[in-house]
Scaffold this motif. Structure first.
Motif, mmCIF file in Angstrom:
data_model
loop_
_atom_site.group_PDB
_atom_site.id
_atom_site.type_symbol
_atom_site.label_atom_id
_atom_site.label_comp_id
_atom_site.label_asym_id
_atom_site.label_seq_id
_atom_site.Cartn_x
_atom_site.Cartn_y
_atom_site.Cartn_z
ATOM 1 N N UNK A 1 0.778 -1.246 0.024
ATOM 2 C CA UNK A 1 -0.052 -0.066 0.082
ATOM 3 C C UNK A 1 0.991 1.233 -0.085
ATOM 4 N N UNK A 2 0.156 2.194 -0.406
ATOM 5 C CA UNK A 2 0.891 3.592 -0.281
ATOM 6 C C UNK A 2 0.751 4.066 1.247
ATOM 7 N N UNK A 3 1.841 4.631 1.595
ATOM 8 C CA UNK A 3 2.263 4.916 2.842
ATOM 9 C C UNK A 3 3.048 6.411 3.095
ATOM 10 N N UNK A 4 2.440 7.485 3.007
ATOM 11 C CA UNK A 4 3.062 8.420 2.841
ATOM 12 C C UNK A 4 2.937 9.453 3.983
ATOM 13 N N UNK A 5 3.694 10.379 4.560
ATOM 14 C CA UNK A 5 3.649 11.164 5.493
ATOM 15 C C UNK A 5 3.059 12.624 4.976
ATOM 16 N N UNK A 6 2.146 13.154 5.622
ATOM 17 C CA UNK A 6 1.737 14.416 5.096
ATOM 18 C C UNK A 6 2.871 15.330 5.045
ATOM 19 N N UNK A 7 2.906 16.420 4.031
ATOM 20 C CA UNK A 7 3.764 17.483 4.035
ATOM 21 C C UNK A 7 3.419 18.629 4.841
ATOM 22 N N UNK A 8 4.336 19.368 5.930
ATOM 23 C CA UNK A 8 4.058 20.021 6.651
ATOM 24 C C UNK A 8 3.693 21.535 5.818
#
Length: 296
Positions: A289-296
């Motif tokens: 799966x796609x696992x991305x951390x949101x950009x600040x």
């Protein structure tokens, strides 16, 4: 059987609109897209409608291509790739608004006797000693990124009695843990009536539906992330594969043992094993799966 389970069974009862073409309805999801387990289960129902009941699925391989619109029906077209003496193969394409959103290939097999062995079932607490979702989720409502998330999660899972063996990611965000998650699950009621879908196809499709609910949790645990509900990751299923080794009943307790061997490149890989309460390894699952951390 509660109303939510009846609603789920209605969702899996597809309308035939032409030979090998079926239409399935959708319903509002926790996130603004069709739940991946729903489209996978509906596609498997469509494939199974073209195969004799005595040949249940033994494997499926699927790709999620585009987010589905939960406000619109989905059309499933079945390609009868092969009908052999022992195995049957089907390919299903799901379309919404003129675009392909999902592909599935499934293989079906007549029963055969053969060599048998399996990994042992891990030792875990009895499911009836663990809190239900209705008991657990409200405890963490203040951690969610928006109001009403706990209620939407409860509504989305109302057809399934799902019980975490250990605390889920949203309960321990910020705490790095072993990349392993375990849940017990079963449908909220027995499946003894006429549902319009023959068993064991119905049980397999319901297990497919549930298999996409928690599989990426193990990826989150390895990094102390709580998930989309906490707002510290953005995620979505990319592909999904399942192998059905032994008969399974979705209305009896099943243990879903999940782990993540790796994550990189904005993607996380998770593996799952589903055991019966008696300790039989019934299903194996792998998903990326796609696992991305949101950009600040």
């Amino acid at each position: 059987m509660n109303d939510a389970l009846e609603s789920l069974l209605d969702l899996l009862t597809l309308e035939q609109i032409e030979e090998d073409i079926y239409r399935g309805q959708s319903r509002p999801a926790v996130v603004p897209r069709v739940f991946g387990g729903q489209v996978a289960a509906q596609a498997l129902v469509a494939a199974g409608r073209t195969v004799p009941a005595e040949r249940p699925p033994h494997s499926l391989h699927a790709y999620f291509l585009r987010p589905g619109d939960p406000g619109a029906p989905i059309v499933y077209t079945v390609d009868r790739i092969r009908d052999g003496r022992s195995f049957t193969t089907r390919r299903v394409v799901a379309v919404q608004h003129g675009q392909q959103i999902f592909h599935l290939t499934a293989s079906f097999q007549a029963h055969e006797e053969g060599l048998e062995h399996q990994e042992p079932m891990p030792r875990v607490p009895d499911p009836l000693t663990l809190p239900t979702a209705a008991e657990m989720l409200p405890r963490y409502a203040d951690r969610f990124v928006a109001e009403g998330v706990a209620e939407r999660l409860l509504e989305a899972r109302a057809a399934v009695d799902l019980r975490y063996v250990d605390a889920p990611p949203f309960a321990t965000a910020g705490e790095v843990r072993e990349p392993r998650s375990q849940v017990w699950f079963r449908t909220q009621g027995k499946l003894d009536g006429d549902t319009g879908i023959p068993r064991p196809l119905l049980d397999i499709c319901l297990v497919t539906y549930v298999s996409d609910m928690t599989l990426l949790d193990s990826v989150l645990l390895a990094h102390g992330r709580g998930g989309w509900a906490v707002g510290d990751v953005v995620g979505a299923s990319l592909d999904h594969a399942m192998w059905f080794h032994r008969p399974v009943r979705a209305d009896e307790w099943l243990l879903y043992d999940q782990e993540s061997p790796t994550a990189q490149g904005g993607r996380g890989l998770a593996k799952g094993r589903i055991f019966t309460a008696e300790g039989q390894l019934a299903v194996s699952v792998i998903q990326e799966g796609v696992i991305r951390t949101p950009r600040a």
